[in-house]
Motif scaffolding. Structure first.
Motif, PDB file in Angstrom:
ATOM      1  N   TYR A 131       0.807  -1.219   0.000  1.00  0.00           N
ATOM      2  CA  TYR A 131       0.000   0.000   0.000  1.00  0.00           C
ATOM      3  C   TYR A 131       0.846   1.277   0.000  1.00  0.00           C
ATOM      4  O   TYR A 131       0.326   2.369   0.184  1.00  0.00           O
ATOM      5  CB  TYR A 131      -0.935   0.011   1.214  1.00  0.00           C
ATOM      6  CG  TYR A 131      -1.916  -1.138   1.227  1.00  0.00           C
ATOM      7  CD1 TYR A 131      -2.782  -1.349   0.152  1.00  0.00           C
ATOM      8  CD2 TYR A 131      -1.974  -2.027   2.297  1.00  0.00           C
ATOM      9  CE1 TYR A 131      -3.678  -2.411   0.154  1.00  0.00           C
ATOM     10  CE2 TYR A 131      -2.872  -3.093   2.310  1.00  0.00           C
ATOM     11  CZ  TYR A 131      -3.713  -3.273   1.232  1.00  0.00           C
ATOM     12  OH  TYR A 131      -4.601  -4.320   1.224  1.00  0.00           O
TER      13      TYR A 131
ATOM     14  N   ARG B 136      -5.562   4.801  -1.423  1.00  0.00           N
ATOM     15  CA  ARG B 136      -5.106   4.480  -0.058  1.00  0.00           C
ATOM     16  C   ARG B 136      -3.684   4.985   0.186  1.00  0.00           C
ATOM     17  O   ARG B 136      -3.377   5.489   1.280  1.00  0.00           O
ATOM     18  CB  ARG B 136      -5.176   2.978   0.167  1.00  0.00           C
ATOM     19  CG  ARG B 136      -4.718   2.566   1.565  1.00  0.00           C
ATOM     20  CD  ARG B 136      -5.049   1.127   1.900  1.00  0.00           C
ATOM     21  NE  ARG B 136      -4.683   0.822   3.281  1.00  0.00           N
ATOM     22  CZ  ARG B 136      -5.017  -0.297   3.917  1.00  0.00           C
ATOM     23  NH1 ARG B 136      -5.717  -1.230   3.286  1.00  0.00           N
ATOM     24  NH2 ARG B 136      -4.648  -0.489   5.176  1.00  0.00           N
TER      25      ARG B 136
ATOM     26  N   ASP C  74      -4.190   7.190   3.423  1.00  0.00           N
ATOM     27  CA  ASP C  74      -4.205   6.218   4.508  1.00  0.00           C
ATOM     28  C   ASP C  74      -3.969   6.893   5.866  1.00  0.00           C
ATOM     29  O   ASP C  74      -4.676   6.624   6.844  1.00  0.00           O
ATOM     30  CB  ASP C  74      -3.140   5.149   4.257  1.00  0.00           C
ATOM     31  CG  ASP C  74      -3.148   4.044   5.299  1.00  0.00           C
ATOM     32  OD1 ASP C  74      -3.862   3.062   5.103  1.00  0.00           O
ATOM     33  OD2 ASP C  74      -2.419   4.172   6.306  1.00  0.00           O
TER      34      ASP C  74
ATOM     35  N   VAL D  14      -9.077   0.885   9.251  1.00  0.00           N
ATOM     36  CA  VAL D  14      -8.578   1.260   7.927  1.00  0.00           C
ATOM     37  C   VAL D  14      -8.790   0.146   6.900  1.00  0.00           C
ATOM     38  O   VAL D  14      -9.279   0.393   5.787  1.00  0.00           O
ATOM     39  CB  VAL D  14      -7.088   1.655   7.995  1.00  0.00           C
ATOM     40  CG1 VAL D  14      -6.509   1.797   6.592  1.00  0.00           C
ATOM     41  CG2 VAL D  14      -6.923   2.948   8.756  1.00  0.00           C
TER      42      VAL D  14
END
Length: 367
Positions: free
Chosen positions: A22, A315, A319, A331
């Motif tokens: 991510y 994301r 994030d 999350v």
């Protein structure tokens, strides 16, 4: 010695660091495409508008200083820096009276982002055989970062849509600008639009004033702005607006399911604003410290992106913002649901992205 003031009111939510699934480093290929698309325009700006004589490079050698603002964790910032250096070297070889190879010119590169940015990952990705000395500069680009008249070229890409903070009016239930039911600049409430646009104007004015102090007279600045909203098109109908609406609907759905509290959802707003070209031009001209050398739409080749790639890209950017507001433990659930929503709206997203308007602006500091 000058007293340097930092903007303590600036909110900082850096991109996801590291290099895991991510991370911004693994989910910024679209932004890399923008850097690639801008290469020729940057070369043209340097070739046509950068006057090395005015900058003092016609009869002496000194470091050419470049600043990339909002650098994140790479590798895109390093690609942009390399493009700038190559163009300056070509200009140097063609126009100076020094009769030396471009390698005789030394470069100092300053990589700037918020202090919470993952500079360690950025520094690890620096090329070993680079042509420049590199330094990290923590701080908000909405305030001063460098000494007066010390920078020759400023570059920033996909960063100026971030506000220094969410306008306080839109999170106040007693304010006519309370943005209940939306997470972005919603056209349904003119007070919300006014609050967002005023914050953006103030932030851009601070940005331009700071850069006017730091750039040498005749220095250049290139701004690449993400998904600028076309003049006359509501934000909600744009590519960015569609994504924000999908994310907002996720929060509302999860609140109805009892996963998120309604109070938390109502108090969440994205600290971003995607201006129109007319707005940007008016802000720059009103500021009065720069000439607009070029301002045009920036197109780029694109490949088909999966729903999961879209969601991971979002994301990587927000994030930290989601964790700060809703908590670490929620999350994954939020973004898993968001991915499902992106899949459901995939055809709409694909239609909108075909009409994305990135904007290239080159400015010159008055000599």
């Amino acid at each position: 010695m000058a007293h340097i003031e930092s903007n303590s009111l600036t909110e900082a939510y850096p991109m996801v660091g590291g290099d895991d699934a991510y991370s911004y480093a693994k989910n910024s290929t679209y932004q890399r495409g923008v850097v690639d698309a801008a290469k020729e325009l940057i070369s043209e700006a340097i070739a046509d508008k950068l006057d090395l004589k005015i900058l003092g490079f016609d009869d002496t050698l000194k470091p050419f200083k470049i600043a990339d603002l909002g650098c994140s964790v790479g590798p895109n910032t390093l690609l942009a820096v390399q493009n700038i250096i190559e163009a300056v070297e070509q200009k140097f070889q063609r126009t100076t009276n020094l009769h030396q190879k471009p390698s005789a010119l030394e470069f100092q590169v300053f990589l700037n982002d918020h202090s919470d940015n993952d500079f360690n990952t950025l520094f690890k990705s620096l090329p070993h055989a680079r042509k420049y000395f590199a330094a990290g500069v923590p701080g908000s680009f909405h305030s001063r970062l460098f000494p007066r008249s010390s920078i020759h070229f400023v570059h920033t890409s996909y960063a100026l849509h971030w506000l220094s903070k969410v306008p306080k009016e839109i999170v106040d239930p007693c304010s006519p600008a309370w943005n209940k039911g939306s997470i972005q600049c919603s056209e349904s409430n003119i007070e919300v639009v006014r609050a967002y646009s005023t914050q953006y104007k103030n932030d851009m004015e601070s940005f331009l004033n700071a850069r006017a102090e730091e750039l040498v007279p005749g220095g250049l600045m290139v701004l690449i702005l993400a998904a600028v909203v076309p003049d006359g098109i509501p934000l909600s109908n744009s590519y960015v607006g569609v994504f924000n609406n999908i994310l907002g609907s996720c929060f509302n759905d999860l609140a109805k399911m009892g996963v998120l509290s309604e109070e938390k959802v109502d108090s969440f707003n994205l600290p971003t604003y995607n201006a129109t070209p007319k707005e940007l031009e008016a802000i720059i001209r009103t500021n009065g410290n720069f000439t607009i050398e070029k301002m045009e739409k920036l197109s780029q080749p694109r490949r088909r992106i999966t729903a999961n790639e879209y969601a991971s890209g979002i994301r990587a950017g927000i994030d930290g913002l989601i964790k700060k507001h809703f908590g670490d433990e929620l999350v994954d659930e939020i973004f898993n649901y968001f991915t499902t929503k992106v899949e459901e709206n995939y055809s709409v997203i694909e239609e909108k992205i075909r009409n994305v308007n990135n904007l290239f602006i080159s400015l010159k500091r008055f000599a």
